[in-house]
Design an enzyme around this catalytic site. Structure first.
Site, PDB file in Angstrom:
ATOM      1  N   GLU A  56      -7.500  81.613  38.199  1.00  0.00           N
ATOM      2  CA  GLU A  56      -7.722  80.389  37.415  1.00  0.00           C
ATOM      3  C   GLU A  56      -9.146  79.931  37.638  1.00  0.00           C
ATOM      4  O   GLU A  56      -9.644  79.941  38.769  1.00  0.00           O
ATOM      5  CB  GLU A  56      -6.818  79.224  37.850  1.00  0.00           C
ATOM      6  CG  GLU A  56      -5.379  79.369  37.482  1.00  0.00           C
ATOM      7  CD  GLU A  56      -4.541  78.156  37.919  1.00  0.00           C
ATOM      8  OE1 GLU A  56      -5.074  77.033  38.034  1.00  0.00           O
ATOM      9  OE2 GLU A  56      -3.343  78.354  38.160  1.00  0.00           O
ATOM     10  N   GLU A  78      -0.756  78.419  44.423  1.00  0.00           N
ATOM     11  CA  GLU A  78      -1.337  77.284  45.153  1.00  0.00           C
ATOM     12  C   GLU A  78      -0.308  76.535  46.011  1.00  0.00           C
ATOM     13  O   GLU A  78      -0.008  75.364  45.750  1.00  0.00           O
ATOM     14  CB  GLU A  78      -1.992  76.308  44.174  1.00  0.00           C
ATOM     15  CG  GLU A  78      -3.101  76.927  43.337  1.00  0.00           C
ATOM     16  CD  GLU A  78      -3.870  75.889  42.504  1.00  0.00           C
ATOM     17  OE1 GLU A  78      -3.499  74.706  42.524  1.00  0.00           O
ATOM     18  OE2 GLU A  78      -4.851  76.275  41.849  1.00  0.00           O
TER      19      GLU A  78
HETATM   20  C1  FCB Z   1      -4.540  74.195  39.239  1.00  0.00           C
HETATM   21  C2  FCB Z   1      -3.113  74.476  38.803  1.00  0.00           C
HETATM   22  C3  FCB Z   1      -2.930  74.533  37.316  1.00  0.00           C
HETATM   23  C4  FCB Z   1      -3.754  73.491  36.597  1.00  0.00           C
HETATM   24  C5  FCB Z   1      -5.200  73.524  37.060  1.00  0.00           C
HETATM   25  C6  FCB Z   1      -6.085  72.536  36.353  1.00  0.00           C
HETATM   26  O1  FCB Z   1      -4.535  73.624  40.500  1.00  0.00           O
HETATM   27  O2  FCB Z   1      -2.677  75.697  39.359  1.00  0.00           O
HETATM   28  O3  FCB Z   1      -1.563  74.405  37.055  1.00  0.00           O
HETATM   29  O4  FCB Z   1      -3.183  72.256  36.746  1.00  0.00           O
HETATM   30  O5  FCB Z   1      -5.250  73.294  38.435  1.00  0.00           O
END
Ligand code: FCB
Length: 444
Positions: free
Chosen positions: A355, A166
């Site tokens: 994620e 990210e």
């Molecule tokens: C994302 C991050 C991770 C965590 C989640 C909730 O943006 O990559 O580290 O904080 O959000």
């Protein structure tokens, strides 16, 4: 979804969980680890909720063997984690073998349990001694040196590696909104940081491939789905500006395209940091892309002076919508929409959802954690992944964020994203109902 869609059967689809180094490891000075910008940021008063920091976190540095065993018990066969750059290199940027040793032991434990590692080289914990951070072009070259070190020393054990997690957060939360390390608030500088991050990605891939050619290499992005608050033209333009910043700013360089005019305008007097030839460096072959998805945004025409620089103001949904405990709208169909939007604009490689998850702060009661909201959230998002697969989209795996409750950046320990509860006073782990739900499916 009462059972797993056959399209997501573990025989044909990768199921895993994700974590990041700073959020779980703790041991912030062990074995010669140097400070990261997150250690420094946590030490500044008022930056982190309740004044918390990552010095202990989940103490995973000492408890990794049990945590890996727990993963295996839950039926998870793939693990996405990040390597802490400040553990691996010293202040003079040479290798810290004692720090590297931690990851060798972690990889041994994963191998022992038949869990495939999926590493990210940079999940925001930049070594603090790199002067100027991401505003300094040199940092991109130091990242390439670090990537080369990992390729040489761990590359034979890492089948799939992402350069950055990210980069939007590092650049814009770190240098524009200033809510993440290093806490700068300067719109034009955030675009400088974004450029140097993508340059680091490209140089990192080149450096890795100069050492080995058998690793699947890619990057993890958190692309944005932004809807206009009303059909008004000003709101539509605002939503477009938010998507340019979050998507085009990173995806264009990956595919050899220049930034759109609007971003060049926003970087203003710093435009010269983008050297001729940089876009070609950023556009290295990608073997995969990781997508992180949590929610969507809604934009209206910018209100404040600072928002006018950005081109948008984010607003909450007009009608009350279900939210997770961190306040993010639960919007599963956004996953399908954002992937379809990206595919319409860029020639994406194979995709992984690297994620996805929910902050559900349900606590332990009578020895168990009944995180029903997270269970519903996950089921709804799995259904979207199945929908994408049935539409022929090349999505090959899903990693739940996160294995453990952990240090949630500026929110400190107040937001629990784990499928396993962590009691931060005792470090006791308790698998939540969501973990048991997954376990049931993955073992079936
Ligand atoms: C994302 C991050 C991770 C965590 C989640 C909730 O943006 O990559 O580290 O904080 O959000």
């Amino acid at each position: 979804m009462q059972s797993l869609d056959p399209l997501l059967s573990p025989a044909r689809f990768e199921w895993g969980c994700a974590t990041s180094a700073f959020q779980i490891e703790g041991a912030s000075t062990a074995n010669g680890k140097v400070p990261s910008i997150w250690d420094s940021f946590c030490a500044e008063s008022g930056r982190i909720r309740d004044g918390n920091d990552g010095s202990v976190a989940c103490d995973h540095f000492h408890r990794f063997a049990d945590d890996v065993k727990l993963m295996a018990d839950l039926g998870l066969r793939h693990y996405r984690f990040s390597i802490a750059w400040p553990r691996i290199t010293r202040a003079d940027n040479t290798l810290n073998a004692a720090g590297l040793d931690f990851y060798k032991r972690l990889l041994d434990a994963l191998e022992h349990h038949g869990i495939t590692p999926n590493a990210t080289l940079f999940h925001w914990d930049l070594p603090a001694h790199l002067s100027g951070g991401w505003l300094n072009r040199e940092t991109a070259y130091r990242f390439a040196d670090y990537a080369e070190l990992i390729a040489r020393h761990l590359g034979d054990r890492l089948p799939r590696v992402a350069t950055l997690n990210e980069p939007w957060c590092s650049a814009f939360l770190g240098y524009d909104l200033g809510v993440f390390a290093p806490g700068v608030q300067d719109r034009a500088q955030s675009l400088v940081a974004a450029h140097h991050l993508m340059l680091a990605h490209g140089l990192g891939l080149q450096a890795w491939r100069a050492v080995r050619s058998d690793t699947m290499l890619g990057i993890v992005l958190n692309p944005e789905l932004c809807d206009p608050a009303t059909p008004d033209g000003g709101d539509a333009q605002a939503a477009r500006m938010a998507e340019l910043e979050r998507n085009d700013c990173f995806l264009n360089p990956l595919f050899g395209q220049e930034w759109p005019e609007e971003l060049i305008h926003q970087i203003g007097p710093h435009a010269h940091v983008r050297h001729a030839g940089d876009t070609a460096i950023c556009a290295q072959q990608l073997d995969f892309m990781g997508l992180n998805y949590y929610t969507r945004s809604i934009a209206q025409a910018p209100q404040s002076v600072r928002d006018k620089e950005r081109g948008y103001t984010f607003v909450p949904p007009q009608e009350p919508k279900p939210l997770t405990d961190i306040g993010w709208e639960i919007y599963p169909e956004g996953l399908t929409r954002v992937v379809q939007n990206l595919l319409a604009q860029w020639p994406l490689p194979a995709l992984w959802i690297t994620e996805n998850g929910a902050a559900d702060n349900t606590e332990v009661a009578h020895g168990s954690v009944d995180d029903g909201m997270r269970c519903d959230y996950l089921r709804a998002h799995f259904a979207e992944v199945a929908r994408l697969r049935s539409a022929g989209v090349d999505i090959r795996g899903y990693y739940v964020w996160s294995l453990l409750d952990n240090f949630e950046w500026a929110h400190g320990y107040s937001q629990r994203f784990g499928i396993v509860h962590v009691d931060f006073a005792t470090q006791k782990r308790t698998p939540k109902r969501s973990a048991l739900m997954l376990q049931g499916w993955l073992r079936a």
